[in-house]
Scaffold this active site. Structure first.
Site, PDB file in Angstrom:
ATOM      1  N   TRP A   1      91.062 -21.379  61.605  1.00  0.00           N
ATOM      2  CA  TRP A   1      89.950 -21.416  60.403  1.00  0.00           C
ATOM      3  C   TRP A   1      88.676 -21.548  60.342  1.00  0.00           C
ATOM      4  CZ3 TRP A   1      91.985 -18.314  56.486  1.00  0.00           C
ATOM      5  CH2 TRP A   1      93.202 -18.408  55.975  1.00  0.00           C
TER       6      TRP A   1
ATOM      7  N   ASP B   1      86.078 -27.112  55.222  1.00  0.00           N
ATOM      8  CA  ASP B   1      87.331 -26.740  54.549  1.00  0.00           C
ATOM      9  C   ASP B   1      88.294 -27.561  54.848  1.00  0.00           C
ATOM     10  OD1 ASP B   1      89.363 -24.987  53.797  1.00  0.00           O
ATOM     11  OD2 ASP B   1      88.388 -23.478  55.254  1.00  0.00           O
TER      12      ASP B   1
ATOM     13  N   LYS C   1      98.086 -24.333  49.173  1.00  0.00           N
ATOM     14  CA  LYS C   1      99.023 -25.579  50.337  1.00  0.00           C
ATOM     15  C   LYS C   1      99.436 -26.499  49.829  1.00  0.00           C
ATOM     16  CE  LYS C   1      97.179 -22.489  53.069  1.00  0.00           C
ATOM     17  NZ  LYS C   1      96.155 -21.937  53.888  1.00  0.00           N
TER      18      LYS C   1
HETATM   19  C1  LIG Z   1      95.397 -21.223  54.144  1.00  0.00           C
HETATM   20  C2  LIG Z   1      93.738 -21.265  54.339  1.00  0.00           C
HETATM   21  C3  LIG Z   1      92.955 -20.989  54.217  1.00  0.00           C
HETATM   22  C4  LIG Z   1      93.198 -20.425  53.515  1.00  0.00           C
HETATM   23  O1  LIG Z   1      92.112 -18.782  52.898  1.00  0.00           O
HETATM   24  P1  LIG Z   1      92.769 -18.141  52.198  1.00  0.00           P
HETATM   25  O2  LIG Z   1      91.629 -17.121  50.717  1.00  0.00           O
HETATM   26  O3  LIG Z   1      93.133 -18.555  50.363  1.00  0.00           O
HETATM   27  O4  LIG Z   1      93.539 -16.816  52.128  1.00  0.00           O
HETATM   28  C5  LIG Z   1      91.045 -20.996  54.840  1.00  0.00           C
HETATM   29  N1  LIG Z   1      90.895 -22.478  55.386  1.00  0.00           N
HETATM   30  C6  LIG Z   1      91.906 -22.921  55.648  1.00  0.00           C
HETATM   31  C7  LIG Z   1      92.005 -24.533  56.725  1.00  0.00           C
HETATM   32  C8  LIG Z   1      93.502 -22.762  55.215  1.00  0.00           C
HETATM   33  O5  LIG Z   1      94.712 -23.448  55.430  1.00  0.00           O
END
Ligand SMILES: *Cc1c(COP(=O)(O)O)cnc(C)c1O
Length: 363
Positions: free
Chosen positions: A101, A175, A199
């Site tokens: 991520w 994040d 989540k």
């Molecule tokens: C699920 C998640 C995202 C998701 O991004 P979307 O644009 O909502 O699909 C971003 N960062 C993390 C750490 C995640 O777990």
């Protein structure tokens, strides 16, 4: 009816109580004659839902008054662009990459600012977090970005870095998508935190942004108005139509969290759930987790079978035993058990019982 236990990484299981309440209210909210998704976002009914959600989140997470709480759309990935459009001023942005991520965030931000890696865990396969003392922080960085819980790789910051102590005055952008509301946040170390709701907070479609008020008001001119934090804040998240139903659902989750005893109580349960699973994996030669113990995620536990040819078997048996969505992320493989707030301790115990039985059958 007993539902199966759902270990999805996201969109993920909701507290059943919340689903039942939403179901009961779906066509007629509190005698208004309307369902929540049919209400004007400017009417007094929805405004009361929105205000309660904001107030409850602020109280649960002890968000100080010098932070805005914004209810936005665009998801976590949207924020990967929205944050640099609002905070970078096209200047330097530092990144610590600890998994899939933060890597995505790093790449996306490169369209808007002068990105550089302060540290990366990639060489070690994202099984560890580089020691903050080794981070290369640029003095002119507009902010430093981290992902405090890597949903795919199962790596979690157990404490947020103190950038001031590291000699940096840059705000920390975090994040927190996949562990928000699972533990407290030390806001004194944070400039901005964002989370996709799907989540741990509610349905997909809502993105929560908590941003220090003094950081707002410097967006690039290319920033879409609907994603400009200053405009969103000035309009109480109603510059344009917000994701009303998702806000309502998140509000029900916040009320549920309060009934659970608040974040400290929920955190204690999360610690216990994760400990049970990691202890079991570590004690078994049949299952493996490769993340450094100090940085293992309480929320997302990736694990592998020592004999990977049995993966499909494992998943089919799990499903038959009422244990859903345990397949690992495609970039990592193996299995992943996500233990968000809505996963009860009994779900983890049921998973352990199945893993033990599967091991006995195949070891
Ligand atoms: C699920 C998640 C995202 C998701 O991004 P979307 O644009 O909502 O699909 C971003 N960062 C993390 C750490 C995640 O777990």
């Amino acid at each position: 009816m007993n539902r199966p236990f759902n270990f999805s990484a996201g969109p993920a299981a909701m507290p059943e109580e919340v689903l039942q309440q939403a179901g009961a209210e779906i066509a007629n909210w509190h005698g208004s004659g309307m369902g929540v998704m049919e209400m004007s976002h400017r009417g007094k009914e929805f405004i009361s839902i929105y205000e309660a959600a904001e107030r409850d989140f602020r109280e649960l997470m002890a968000v100080p008054e010098d932070f805005h709480i914004l209810f936005m759309q665009g998801g976590g990935w949207g924020e990967n662009a929205i944050v640099p459009m609002n905070l970078s001023q096209g200047g330097a942005i530092d990144f610590v990459v600890t998994g899939g991520w933060s890597q995505k965030s790093f790449k996306e931000a490169g369209k808007y600012g002068q990105t550089a890696l302060a540290a990366s865990g990639e060489a070690g396969g994202f099984t560890d977090i580089p020691d903050p003392a080794t981070w290369q922080l640029r003095p002119d960085a507009r902010y430093l970005h981290i992902c405090s819980n890597e949903t795919v790789h199962g790596v979690e910051f157990q404490t947020l870095p103190d950038l001031k102590a590291l000699g940096s005055s840059a705000p920390l952008v975090v994040d927190v998508s996949s562990h928000v509301a699972s533990r407290p946040i030390d806001w004194s170390r944070v400039g901005l935190a964002y989370a996709g709701a799907q989540k741990n907070l509610g349905p997909a479609g809502l993105t929560l942004v908590v941003v220090r008020k003094d950081l707002v008001g410097q967006a690039l001119t290319i920033c879409p108005s609907a994603f400009n934090y200053e405009l969103v804040a000035k309009n109480d998240s109603m510059f344009n139509t917000p994701p009303t139903y998702a806000i309502y659902m998140a509000g029900l989750v916040f009320q549920w969290l309060k009934r659970q005893g608040g974040i400290a109580a929920v955190e204690a349960r999360n610690i216990e759930k994760a400990r049970l699973l990691y202890d079991f994996i570590d004690a078994s030669p049949f299952y493996v987790n490769r993340v450094a113990p100090a940085h293992r995620s309480r929320m997302n536990v990736p694990f592998f079978l020592a004999d990977e040819s049995r993966n499909d078997d494992f998943l089919a048996g799990a499903k038959a035993a009422g244990l859903l969505q345990l397949k690992g992320h495609k970039s990592v493989g193996g299995m992943r058990a996500s233990l968000y707030n809505a996963m009860p301790l009994e779900g983890v115990k049921a998973l352990l019982a199945y893993m033990r039985e599967f091991e006995l059958r195949h070891a």
